[in-house]
Write an enzyme that holds these catalytic residues in place. Structure first.
Site, PDB file in Angstrom:
ATOM      1  N   ILE A   9     -41.273  -6.096 -10.364  1.00  0.00           N
ATOM      2  CA  ILE A   9     -41.694  -4.888  -9.672  1.00  0.00           C
ATOM      3  C   ILE A   9     -43.199  -4.754  -9.882  1.00  0.00           C
ATOM      4  O   ILE A   9     -43.774  -5.331 -10.793  1.00  0.00           O
ATOM      5  CB  ILE A   9     -40.945  -3.633 -10.176  1.00  0.00           C
ATOM      6  CG1 ILE A   9     -41.156  -3.407 -11.677  1.00  0.00           C
ATOM      7  CG2 ILE A   9     -39.462  -3.745  -9.863  1.00  0.00           C
ATOM      8  CD1 ILE A   9     -40.492  -2.142 -12.210  1.00  0.00           C
ATOM      9  N   ASP A  10     -43.847  -3.997  -9.019  1.00  0.00           N
ATOM     10  CA  ASP A  10     -45.298  -3.845  -9.078  1.00  0.00           C
ATOM     11  C   ASP A  10     -45.739  -3.260 -10.412  1.00  0.00           C
ATOM     12  O   ASP A  10     -45.005  -2.498 -11.057  1.00  0.00           O
ATOM     13  CB  ASP A  10     -45.781  -2.901  -7.966  1.00  0.00           C
ATOM     14  CG  ASP A  10     -45.501  -3.424  -6.580  1.00  0.00           C
ATOM     15  OD1 ASP A  10     -45.339  -4.646  -6.440  1.00  0.00           O
ATOM     16  OD2 ASP A  10     -45.450  -2.603  -5.646  1.00  0.00           O
ATOM     17  N   ARG A  11     -46.965  -3.561 -10.782  1.00  0.00           N
ATOM     18  CA  ARG A  11     -47.550  -2.950 -11.969  1.00  0.00           C
ATOM     19  C   ARG A  11     -47.534  -1.430 -11.855  1.00  0.00           C
ATOM     20  O   ARG A  11     -47.323  -0.720 -12.845  1.00  0.00           O
ATOM     21  CB  ARG A  11     -48.994  -3.450 -12.148  1.00  0.00           C
ATOM     22  CG  ARG A  11     -49.687  -2.907 -13.386  1.00  0.00           C
ATOM     23  CD  ARG A  11     -51.015  -3.604 -13.617  1.00  0.00           C
ATOM     24  NE  ARG A  11     -52.117  -2.974 -12.908  1.00  0.00           N
ATOM     25  CZ  ARG A  11     -52.848  -1.974 -13.406  1.00  0.00           C
ATOM     26  NH1 ARG A  11     -52.563  -1.471 -14.594  1.00  0.00           N
ATOM     27  NH2 ARG A  11     -53.856  -1.481 -12.720  1.00  0.00           N
TER      28      ARG A  11
ATOM     29  N   THR B 102     -45.385   0.421 -10.331  1.00  0.00           N
ATOM     30  CA  THR B 102     -44.030   0.953 -10.279  1.00  0.00           C
ATOM     31  C   THR B 102     -43.394   0.931 -11.662  1.00  0.00           C
ATOM     32  O   THR B 102     -43.573  -0.026 -12.411  1.00  0.00           O
ATOM     33  CB  THR B 102     -43.169   0.122  -9.303  1.00  0.00           C
ATOM     34  OG1 THR B 102     -43.798   0.104  -8.017  1.00  0.00           O
ATOM     35  CG2 THR B 102     -41.770   0.693  -9.168  1.00  0.00           C
TER      36      THR B 102
END
Length: 293
Positions: free
Chosen positions: A135-137, A139
């Protein structure tokens, strides 16, 4: 506060993208704007940029789109992320962690030690940890790791074959004119700059299901279900609907790069994971303990 200089050096592979650059130095400076030309030249001088066969490359070598190179991440002054991860589950096959906002899953760019993978390896002593998805940094929420190389392929297949249920929550502006539940289908493609995603013309390759969990006066709380797993899919789809996720620095417009504001995290949470365990046959369901502001 920053960590002291560290000799940490982690190899990474990079496939050179098409672009206007003529030399490796020029292209790498454009690809990694936070790393100075002087730093890249030092790495070249020490043989820390190589081709896939291990041959040291030179800063003046041609930038060839499609070529794969190996470089070594070296971070002298790494920012500290002042939030802690939580281990929700750990057995001989799997580890499930609750990742805070701002913490990358794996080493990238300015971060080597301040990553979920590095922290978990230090805490557990497990050198075979591998994230099964990312998952994105920006998020927060659940990340599933494989702890055993022998069973890793069975769990990777869950994601590849879409046999895992992923649930997200987001805070975003109201959409009073939309009917819910809602499905957003579109064609997602690489945007500009390279790390952004945008909607384009052509057959849809992405699908997000959207429901409303709570209607507030300023923001609504949404349940987001990504049927496909495209980069930044949820963020792009919500922005395209006219309800960009709160504190999103990339969508709909890219904001100027500034230091992290830890008081304004992206209001997106990977809140649930569910699947039939391919090794033991049990029904697994994990729920994040984190909550959006």
């Amino acid at each position: 506060m920053e960590n002291p200089p560290s000799p940490a050096s982690i190899p990474a592979r990079l496939q050179l993208a098409p672009g206007p650059w003529t030399t490796l130095l020029e292209g790498l400076c454009a690809r990694f704007p936070w790393i100075s030309a002087m730093q890249w030249q030092d790495r070249f001088a020490r043989g820390r940029v190589q081709d896939r066969g291990g041959r040291a490359l030179a800063p003046g070598d041609r930038w060839r789109a499609g070529q794969e190179i190996v470089y070594f991440r070296e971070v002298a002054h790494e920012p500290v992320i002042p939030f802690s991860e939580t281990i929700l589950h750990h057995d001989e096959h799997l580890l499930v962690a609750d990742k805070p906002h701002f913490l990358p899953v794996v080493p990238a760019g300015r971060f080597v030690r301040e990553t979920l993978l590095a922290r978990l390896q230090a805490r557990t002593g497990c050198a075979t940890l591998v994230p099964l998805h990312r998952i994105d940094r920006d998020t927060a929420g659940l990340v599933l790791f494989s702890t055993d190389p022998a069973t890793r392929g069975a769990y990777q297949a869950l994601f590849r074959e879409r046999r895992i249920d992923k649930g997200y929550e987001a805070l975003a502006p109201p959409l009073p004119d939309q009917g819910f539940p809602l499905e957003r289908r579109s064609r997602l493609q690489r945007g500009t700059p390279f790390f952004r995603t945008e909607e384009g013309q052509g057959p849809a390759n992405s699908l997000t299901r959207i429901e409303v969990l709570e209607r507030g006066q300023i923001h609504w709380r949404y349940a987001l279900t990504p049927v496909s797993g495209r980069k930044h899919q949820l963020r792009v789809h919500m922005a395209a609907l006219g309800a960009p996720i709160c504190n999103d620095r990339c969508y709909p417009l890219l904001q100027a790069e500034t230091p992290d504001d830890f008081s304004r995290p992206l209001q997106l949470l990977a809140c649930s994971l569910g699947f039939l365990d391919p090794v033991c046959g049990a029904t697994r369901h994990f729920r994040s303990r984190l909550a959006l502001a």
